[in-house]
Design a protein around this motif. Structure first.
Motif, PDB file in Angstrom:
ATOM      1  N   ARG A  89       0.892  -1.164   0.000  1.00  0.00           N
ATOM      2  CA  ARG A  89       0.000   0.000   0.000  1.00  0.00           C
ATOM      3  C   ARG A  89       0.924   1.206   0.000  1.00  0.00           C
ATOM      4  NH1 ARG A  89      -4.734   0.945  -0.566  1.00  0.00           N
ATOM      5  NH2 ARG A  89      -5.393  -1.099   0.080  1.00  0.00           N
ATOM      6  N   ALA A  90       1.157   1.756  -1.170  1.00  0.00           N
ATOM      7  CA  ALA A  90       2.138   2.817  -1.339  1.00  0.00           C
ATOM      8  C   ALA A  90       1.599   4.191  -0.959  1.00  0.00           C
ATOM      9  CB  ALA A  90       2.628   2.835  -2.787  1.00  0.00           C
ATOM     10  N   HIS A  91       0.278   4.358  -0.995  1.00  0.00           N
ATOM     11  CA  HIS A  91      -0.304   5.684  -0.806  1.00  0.00           C
ATOM     12  C   HIS A  91      -1.453   5.646   0.199  1.00  0.00           C
ATOM     13  CE1 HIS A  91       2.168   7.315  -3.981  1.00  0.00           C
ATOM     14  NE2 HIS A  91       1.944   6.188  -4.621  1.00  0.00           N
ATOM     15  N   SER A  92      -1.868   6.803   0.604  1.00  0.00           N
ATOM     16  CA  SER A  92      -2.963   6.942   1.565  1.00  0.00           C
ATOM     17  C   SER A  92      -4.228   6.297   1.015  1.00  0.00           C
ATOM     18  CB  SER A  92      -3.242   8.417   1.839  1.00  0.00           C
ATOM     19  OG  SER A  92      -2.079   9.081   2.249  1.00  0.00           O
ATOM     20  N   PRO A  93      -5.093   5.774   1.910  1.00  0.00           N
ATOM     21  CA  PRO A  93      -6.360   5.206   1.445  1.00  0.00           C
ATOM     22  C   PRO A  93      -7.121   6.215   0.587  1.00  0.00           C
ATOM     23  CG  PRO A  93      -6.035   4.693   3.748  1.00  0.00           C
ATOM     24  CD  PRO A  93      -4.945   5.664   3.359  1.00  0.00           C
ATOM     25  N   GLY A  94      -7.577   5.771  -0.557  1.00  0.00           N
ATOM     26  CA  GLY A  94      -8.312   6.634  -1.472  1.00  0.00           C
ATOM     27  C   GLY A  94      -7.443   7.425  -2.425  1.00  0.00           C
ATOM     28  N   ALA A  95      -6.115   7.362  -2.250  1.00  0.00           N
ATOM     29  CA  ALA A  95      -5.203   8.081  -3.145  1.00  0.00           C
ATOM     30  C   ALA A  95      -4.912   7.199  -4.356  1.00  0.00           C
ATOM     31  CB  ALA A  95      -3.901   8.422  -2.429  1.00  0.00           C
ATOM     32  N   ILE A  96      -5.186   7.706  -5.525  1.00  0.00           N
ATOM     33  CA  ILE A  96      -5.007   6.963  -6.773  1.00  0.00           C
ATOM     34  C   ILE A  96      -3.533   6.975  -7.171  1.00  0.00           C
ATOM     35  CG2 ILE A  96      -5.591   6.953  -9.230  1.00  0.00           C
ATOM     36  CD1 ILE A  96      -8.240   8.339  -8.408  1.00  0.00           C
ATOM     37  N   VAL A  97      -3.022   5.818  -7.616  1.00  0.00           N
ATOM     38  CA  VAL A  97      -1.671   5.768  -8.166  1.00  0.00           C
ATOM     39  C   VAL A  97      -1.715   6.455  -9.532  1.00  0.00           C
ATOM     40  CG1 VAL A  97       0.207   4.306  -8.978  1.00  0.00           C
ATOM     41  CG2 VAL A  97      -1.052   3.682  -6.914  1.00  0.00           C
ATOM     42  N   ALA A  98      -0.986   7.570  -9.638  1.00  0.00           N
ATOM     43  CA  ALA A  98      -1.038   8.389 -10.844  1.00  0.00           C
ATOM     44  C   ALA A  98       0.118   8.112 -11.800  1.00  0.00           C
ATOM     45  CB  ALA A  98      -1.054   9.869 -10.464  1.00  0.00           C
ATOM     46  N   ARG A  99       1.273   7.683 -11.288  1.00  0.00           N
ATOM     47  CA  ARG A  99       2.442   7.397 -12.125  1.00  0.00           C
ATOM     48  C   ARG A  99       3.256   6.270 -11.500  1.00  0.00           C
ATOM     49  NH1 ARG A  99       0.032   9.954 -15.303  1.00  0.00           N
ATOM     50  NH2 ARG A  99       0.496  11.996 -16.122  1.00  0.00           N
ATOM     51  N   LEU A 100       3.874   5.463 -12.368  1.00  0.00           N
ATOM     52  CA  LEU A 100       4.816   4.425 -11.956  1.00  0.00           C
ATOM     53  C   LEU A 100       6.047   4.521 -12.840  1.00  0.00           C
ATOM     54  CD1 LEU A 100       2.506   1.274 -11.622  1.00  0.00           C
ATOM     55  CD2 LEU A 100       3.621   2.509  -9.758  1.00  0.00           C
ATOM     56  N   LEU A 101       7.222   4.313 -12.259  1.00  0.00           N
ATOM     57  CA  LEU A 101       8.462   4.362 -13.026  1.00  0.00           C
ATOM     58  C   LEU A 101       9.467   3.398 -12.427  1.00  0.00           C
ATOM     59  CD1 LEU A 101      10.402   5.717 -15.126  1.00  0.00           C
ATOM     60  CD2 LEU A 101      11.025   7.285 -13.270  1.00  0.00           C
ATOM     61  N   PHE A 102       9.943   2.461 -13.246  1.00  0.00           N
ATOM     62  CA  PHE A 102      11.065   1.614 -12.857  1.00  0.00           C
ATOM     63  C   PHE A 102      12.345   2.309 -13.299  1.00  0.00           C
ATOM     64  CE2 PHE A 102       8.449  -2.310 -12.496  1.00  0.00           C
ATOM     65  CZ  PHE A 102       9.039  -2.850 -11.369  1.00  0.00           C
ATOM     66  N   THR A 103      13.368   2.256 -12.462  1.00  0.00           N
ATOM     67  CA  THR A 103      14.691   2.767 -12.805  1.00  0.00           C
ATOM     68  C   THR A 103      15.708   1.878 -12.101  1.00  0.00           C
ATOM     69  OG1 THR A 103      16.062   4.747 -12.941  1.00  0.00           O
ATOM     70  CG2 THR A 103      14.768   4.469 -10.928  1.00  0.00           C
ATOM     71  N   ASP A 114      26.284  -5.651  -4.718  1.00  0.00           N
ATOM     72  CA  ASP A 114      25.778  -6.712  -5.589  1.00  0.00           C
ATOM     73  C   ASP A 114      25.422  -6.204  -6.976  1.00  0.00           C
ATOM     74  OD1 ASP A 114      25.962  -8.521  -3.465  1.00  0.00           O
ATOM     75  OD2 ASP A 114      23.955  -7.966  -2.759  1.00  0.00           O
ATOM     76  N   GLY A 115      25.738  -4.949  -7.267  1.00  0.00           N
ATOM     77  CA  GLY A 115      25.427  -4.383  -8.574  1.00  0.00           C
ATOM     78  C   GLY A 115      24.109  -3.631  -8.560  1.00  0.00           C
ATOM     79  N   PRO A 116      23.720  -3.111  -9.712  1.00  0.00           N
ATOM     80  CA  PRO A 116      22.497  -2.306  -9.793  1.00  0.00           C
ATOM     81  C   PRO A 116      21.251  -3.096  -9.395  1.00  0.00           C
ATOM     82  CG  PRO A 116      23.772  -2.165 -11.826  1.00  0.00           C
ATOM     83  CD  PRO A 116      24.399  -3.223 -10.983  1.00  0.00           C
ATOM     84  N   LYS A 117      20.350  -2.441  -8.713  1.00  0.00           N
ATOM     85  CA  LYS A 117      19.072  -3.022  -8.297  1.00  0.00           C
ATOM     86  C   LYS A 117      17.945  -2.201  -8.908  1.00  0.00           C
ATOM     87  CE  LYS A 117      20.949  -5.876  -5.329  1.00  0.00           C
ATOM     88  NZ  LYS A 117      21.196  -7.221  -5.735  1.00  0.00           N
ATOM     89  N   PRO A 118      16.851  -2.846  -9.251  1.00  0.00           N
ATOM     90  CA  PRO A 118      15.724  -2.071  -9.779  1.00  0.00           C
ATOM     91  C   PRO A 118      15.043  -1.281  -8.667  1.00  0.00           C
ATOM     92  CG  PRO A 118      15.108  -4.370  -9.560  1.00  0.00           C
ATOM     93  CD  PRO A 118      16.574  -4.273  -9.223  1.00  0.00           C
ATOM     94  N   LEU A 119      14.616  -0.069  -8.997  1.00  0.00           N
ATOM     95  CA  LEU A 119      13.842   0.761  -8.087  1.00  0.00           C
ATOM     96  C   LEU A 119      12.514   1.072  -8.762  1.00  0.00           C
ATOM     97  CD1 LEU A 119      16.476   3.397  -6.893  1.00  0.00           C
ATOM     98  CD2 LEU A 119      15.566   1.480  -5.588  1.00  0.00           C
ATOM     99  N   LEU A 120      11.454   1.055  -7.989  1.00  0.00           N
ATOM    100  CA  LEU A 120      10.137   1.410  -8.507  1.00  0.00           C
ATOM    101  C   LEU A 120       9.656   2.647  -7.768  1.00  0.00           C
ATOM    102  CD1 LEU A 120       7.584   0.847 -10.202  1.00  0.00           C
ATOM    103  CD2 LEU A 120       6.808  -0.641  -8.345  1.00  0.00           C
ATOM    104  N   TYR A 121       9.343   3.698  -8.505  1.00  0.00           N
ATOM    105  CA  TYR A 121       8.781   4.912  -7.933  1.00  0.00           C
ATOM    106  C   TYR A 121       7.295   4.958  -8.241  1.00  0.00           C
ATOM    107  CZ  TYR A 121      13.488   6.728  -7.198  1.00  0.00           C
ATOM    108  OH  TYR A 121      14.776   6.911  -6.775  1.00  0.00           O
ATOM    109  N   SER A 122       6.517   5.371  -7.269  1.00  0.00           N
ATOM    110  CA  SER A 122       5.072   5.515  -7.414  1.00  0.00           C
ATOM    111  C   SER A 122       4.678   6.905  -6.958  1.00  0.00           C
ATOM    112  CB  SER A 122       4.377   4.452  -6.561  1.00  0.00           C
ATOM    113  OG  SER A 122       2.995   4.676  -6.522  1.00  0.00           O
ATOM    114  N   ALA A 123       3.920   7.610  -7.791  1.00  0.00           N
ATOM    115  CA  ALA A 123       3.397   8.924  -7.436  1.00  0.00           C
ATOM    116  C   ALA A 123       1.890   8.812  -7.323  1.00  0.00           C
ATOM    117  CB  ALA A 123       3.782   9.963  -8.477  1.00  0.00           C
ATOM    118  N   GLY A 124       1.341   9.343  -6.234  1.00  0.00           N
ATOM    119  CA  GLY A 124      -0.093   9.218  -6.009  1.00  0.00           C
ATOM    120  C   GLY A 124      -0.801  10.553  -5.960  1.00  0.00           C
ATOM    121  N   SER A 125      -2.119  10.488  -5.998  1.00  0.00           N
ATOM    122  CA  SER A 125      -2.919  11.714  -5.925  1.00  0.00           C
ATOM    123  C   SER A 125      -2.853  12.341  -4.539  1.00  0.00           C
ATOM    124  CB  SER A 125      -4.381  11.418  -6.316  1.00  0.00           C
ATOM    125  OG  SER A 125      -4.956  10.488  -5.414  1.00  0.00           O
ATOM    126  N   ASP A 126      -2.230  11.651  -3.565  1.00  0.00           N
ATOM    127  CA  ASP A 126      -2.022  12.215  -2.228  1.00  0.00           C
ATOM    128  C   ASP A 126      -0.783  13.116  -2.182  1.00  0.00           C
ATOM    129  OD1 ASP A 126      -0.094  10.258  -2.499  1.00  0.00           O
ATOM    130  OD2 ASP A 126      -0.653   9.167  -0.681  1.00  0.00           O
TER     131      ASP A 126
END
Length: 131
Positions: A89-103, A114-126
């Motif tokens: 649960r990345a965001h506050s209850p009722g907050a819509i996930v607006a963007r996702l980005l793997f880097t 151990d070398g590069p690791k994937p990161l996932l960013y999530s931006a929400g309406s909160d």
């Protein structure tokens, strides 16, 4: 426009999400005879009691797909094995996930022995951005 040229030769799958709660995986193939593009549905996930809003592949050749939901949750699926790998649960209850980005961790200045690791960013309406 020629969709297959716009996508590039390394892209052979797409994902889509809909307000009915479905996430679909599509396979793309080019017909060598007439250069037309064939699209075939390969898998479908149903999100019980939630609506998917955003999708992000880990990499063009990866089978890991992040799905953001209207509830603020983010789930990572392995589409080759048709299973869920992680849910948060990345965001506050009722907050819509607006963007996702793997880097990659190395592109963000995070060193790992151990070398590069994937990161996932999530931006929400909160207003929150979560890594």
């Amino acid at each position: 426009t020629d969709l297959s040229k716009g996508l590039g030769k390394h892209i052979n799958k797409l994902a889509s999400c809909a307000s009915d709660g479905s996430v679909r995986i599509w396979e793309l193939s080019e017909n060598e005879d007439d250069a037309s593009l064939s699209v075939t549905q390969r898998a479908e996930f149903a999100a019980a009691n939630d609506i998917p809003t955003r999708l992000a592949w880990r990499a063009p050749d990866s089978d890991e797909l992040a799905v953001g939901f209207r509830s603020g949750a983010v789930r990572i699926f392995d589409v080759a094995r048709l299973c869920s790998l992680h849910t948060t649960r990345a965001h506050s209850p009722g907050a819509i996930v607006a963007r996702l980005l793997f880097t990659s961790s190395d592109s963000q200045g995070f060193a790992s022995p151990d070398g590069p690791k994937p990161l996932l960013y999530s931006a929400g309406s909160d207003g929150r951005i979560v890594a």
